[in-house]
Design a protein around this motif. Structure first.
Motif: not given
Lengths: 159, 159
Positions: A91-94, B44-47
Motif C-alpha cells: 500500500d505504498n509504504a515500506s 511512497h507516492e500514492g500513499h
C-alpha cells in the motif's frame, strides 16, 4: 619427532593461531541500538549489492564514530554499525522486517593495517556469535577502499 | 470606556492569551538527533498520507519514550520525534534528502487532556520556530486515536 613432542608442538601452534584470531577479531557491538543513528538507505532488487545487502540499511555510531563522521577522520575506538533489515512494501509504504545481519567496522590502526586501519565483521541475523566475514575483511575493504578520502567510510553525518 | 483603559484591557487579554499558548505549546526537541532511533519507514507516492508525509520517516525517542515504546504506556515527559526527510531513488537505491519537517509528540496528561495526553507539533524543514500545527493537535490526534491501546502511539520498539 616423538608423538608427545608432536602433540605439544601442535597445541602450541593452535594456541598461537587462536590468540592471533582473538587479537584481530571484531567484537559484537553491544548496545548499538541506543547509539546515535547516522543515516538510513534502502537497497532494492536489481542493485549490484542486493546479494546480500538488499534491505533497509541503518547506520549507527559510537561517540568516536560520530565525531569521525563529521570530520572524515576516525580515531582508534570508533565503531560504526550497519544494521540490515528486510523490508516489505505494501500500500505504498515500506516497513522494516527481520534483521538480515549486523555489520561492524572498528577502527584500530595497529590491529588492522592491511584494511585501512579498520576491522570488519558481520553477524548473521540476530546472532551475536555467528560470524560472516572469513577473509580478514579484505572483501569489505575492497569496496571501502574507494572512500580513502573519508578514512574508508561511506557514511557522512547530516544534522 | 476611555482609550487608555481599553488599551490596558486589550494588553491584558493578549498577555493572557499569549501565556495560555505558551503553556500548551510543544518545545522543539533539542538534541533529538542523538536520541535513540526506534524505527524507520518510507511512504511512497500514492500513499493516502503522501501530502505532506511522503518520504523517509525516522522515529526517535528520549529515554521515557523508549521505555514507553516497549510497554505501550508512556509517562509524562516522554517525547517522540518523527523526522521526515525527502528521498530519491536512483540505480535501485533510495537515499535521504532534505528535511521536510520534524514532528513532535510530548506526553503530559494534565496539559493535553483533549488529545490523549499528548501535545503535537511540527516544525517546518530545518526550522526550530516555524510551527505547522494550528489546531491544538486535533488533526494529528484524529489519526492517532486509532492506537488507543498503545497510548495513541503507532511506534513500537524492536530490538
Amino acid at each position: 619427532m616423538n608423538h608427545n613432542l608432536y602433540n605439544l608442538l601442535l597445541s602450541s601452534l593452535l594456541l598461537v593461531a587462536s590468540s592471533a584470531q582473538a587479537a584481530d577479531s571484531v567484537d559484537y557491538p553491544d548496545g548499538y541500538r541506543t547509539w546515535t543513528h547516522v543515516k538510513t538507505m534502502v537497497l532494492h532488487e536489481g542493485h549490484p549489492l542486493e546479494n546480500p545487502f538488499l534491505g533497509i540499511h541503518h547506520f549507527y555510531g559510537n561517540e568516536l564514530a560520530i565525531s569521525g563522521s563529521k570530520t572524515g577522520q576516525f580515531n582508534d575506538g570508533a565503531v560504526l554499525v550497519f544494521d540490515l533489515l528486510e523490508y516489505t512494501t505494501q500500500d505504498n509504504a515500506s516497513t522494516e522486517g527481520d534483521r538480515v545481519l549486523v555489520g561492524v567496522m572498528v577502527k584500530d590502526n595497529a590491529r588492522y593495517p592491511s584494511t585501512g586501519g579498520w576491522g570488519f565483521e558481520g553477524f548473521a541475523g540476530d546472532s551475536q556469535s555467528e560470524r560472516l566475514v572469513n577473509d580478514g575483511g579484505q572483501s569489505c575493504f575492497a569496496c571501502h577502499a574507494s572512500q580513502k578520502d573519508n578514512d574508508y567510510v561511506f557514511t557522512h553525518w547530516r544534522d
